[in-house]
Design an enzyme around this catalytic site. Structure first.
Site, PDB file in Angstrom:
ATOM      1  N   ILE A 107      -7.756  22.376   3.441  1.00 51.94           N
ATOM      2  CA  ILE A 107      -6.542  21.421   3.764  1.00 51.94           C
ATOM      3  C   ILE A 107      -5.357  22.160   2.579  1.00 51.94           C
ATOM      4  O   ILE A 107      -5.941  22.226   1.530  1.00 51.94           O
ATOM      5  CB  ILE A 107      -6.420  20.238   3.625  1.00 51.94           C
ATOM      6  CG1 ILE A 107      -5.273  19.323   3.742  1.00 51.94           C
ATOM      7  CG2 ILE A 107      -7.018  19.566   2.021  1.00 51.94           C
ATOM      8  CD1 ILE A 107      -5.366  17.755   4.038  1.00 51.94           C
ATOM      9  N   SER A 108      -4.222  22.695   3.041  1.00 50.28           N
ATOM     10  CA  SER A 108      -3.320  23.427   2.139  1.00 50.28           C
ATOM     11  C   SER A 108      -2.908  22.483   1.283  1.00 50.28           C
ATOM     12  O   SER A 108      -2.728  21.289   1.222  1.00 50.28           O
ATOM     13  CB  SER A 108      -1.958  23.782   3.027  1.00 50.28           C
ATOM     14  OG  SER A 108      -2.340  25.019   3.607  1.00 50.28           O
ATOM     15  N   GLN A 109      -2.390  23.082  -0.085  1.00 50.79           N
ATOM     16  CA  GLN A 109      -1.835  22.158  -1.047  1.00 50.79           C
ATOM     17  C   GLN A 109      -0.745  21.512  -0.504  1.00 50.79           C
ATOM     18  O   GLN A 109       0.280  21.965   0.126  1.00 50.79           O
ATOM     19  CB  GLN A 109      -1.735  22.728  -2.447  1.00 50.79           C
ATOM     20  CG  GLN A 109      -0.499  23.716  -2.260  1.00 50.79           C
ATOM     21  CD  GLN A 109      -0.287  24.479  -3.802  1.00 50.79           C
ATOM     22  OE1 GLN A 109      -0.984  25.430  -4.015  1.00 50.79           O
ATOM     23  NE2 GLN A 109       0.236  23.767  -4.663  1.00 50.79           N
TER      24      GLN A 109
END
Length: 213
Positions: free
Chosen positions: A63-65
Site C-alpha cells: 500500500i503506497s505511503q
C-alpha cells in the site's frame, strides 16, 4: 471493522503532515481525512496505519505511503464525475481516495488474491468504484475509454501505448517511470498525437508487471 475517534484523530494528524509536505488540493486532503486506512491493512499494522509509510499487503505488493497517494491524486486534478482509470487496484486505498473525491473509477488489478480481497472490502466500506477488473494493466480498459485521467500505481519502464490511446484530449496520465527508482511523470494529452510531459522527482514503487494472466 471499527473506525474510532482515535483513528480520526490520527488521520487529522496525517492530513496536517501532508499539508506540511506541500499537498494543497482540498479534495485530496478531505478524502484522506475520511478514509479509514487502517482497514486496508493487515491488522498487525493497524497501530502504524497513519504513519506516512508504505506497508506490505500480500502478493509481493504494498500500500503506497499516504504522501504518494496524495501527490498522485493531486496531479490528476480530479473533478466530480470524471472517469478515471486506475492501473493497480492493490489494497483499494487509492481507489477509495479517488471515489471519495467524486471520480467514477475503473480499476485493473493483475494479482488475483488482491483483486478478490479488495472486491470484498470496498463495498463493506461503502466505496463503490464503477468497475473493478482482474487483468493486465498494460492493456488498460479500452471498452470504457476514453478517460478523463489515468493513474498508474506501480513503476513502469515505459509508458504503455494503450494507456496513452485511452486518454481523452486534455486528459492527464500520472505514471511513475523507471526501473529501480521511478520519476513521477505527468502527461497531458494536447491532441491526437501530442502529449506535454512534466516530471516531479523520484519515488519508489513496486514494478508494473505484464502478461501474467
Amino acid at each position: 471493522m471499527k473506525d474510532t475517534n482515535k483513528h480520526q484523530g490520527l488521520r487529522n494528524q496525517l492530513v496536517k503532515q501532508l499539508q506540511d509536505k506541500g499537498i494543497t488540493d482540498v479534495n485530496v486532503l478531505e478524502a484522506i481525512r475520511k478514509i479509514p486506512r487502517h482497514l486496508f491493512l493487515n491488522s498487525s499494522f493497524e497501530d502504524f496505519a497513519y504513519q506516512d509509510k508504505a506497508f506490505p499487503i500480500g502478493a509481493g505488493q504494498t500500500i503506497s505511503q499516504p504522501y504518494t497517494v496524495a501527490f498522485q491524486s493531486q496531479l490528476l486534478e480530479v473533478k466530480k464525475g470524471d472517469n478515471v482509470l486506475e492501473i493497480g487496484t492493490g489494497s483499494g486505498y487509492q481507489t477509495a481516495v479517488l471515489v471519495t473525491m467524486g471520480a467514477k473509477v475503473y480499476s485493473v488489478e493483475r494479482q488475483n488474491e488482491l483483486f478478490k480481497s479488495t472486491s470484498l472490502l470496498l463495498p463493506k466500506l461503502n466505496i463503490r468504484p464503477k468497475h473493478l477488473s482482474f487483468g493486465d494493466g498494460y492493456k488498460g480498459l479500452p471498452q470504457f475509454a476514453p478517460f478523463d485521467s489515468i493513474i498508474v500505481t506501480a513503476g513502469a519502464p515505459i509508458i504503455p501505448q494503450p494507456l496513452m490511446a485511452q486518454l481523452k484530449i486534455g486528459g492527464r496520465l500520472v505514471i511513475p517511470l523507471g526501473d529501480k527508482e521511478q520519476i513521477m511523470t505527468l502527461l497531458i494529452r494536447k491532441n491526437e498525437t501530442q502529449f506535454e510531459k512534466h516530471e516531479f522527482g523520484e519515488f519508489r514503487f513496486v514494478p508494473l508487471l505484464e502478461n501474467k494472466n
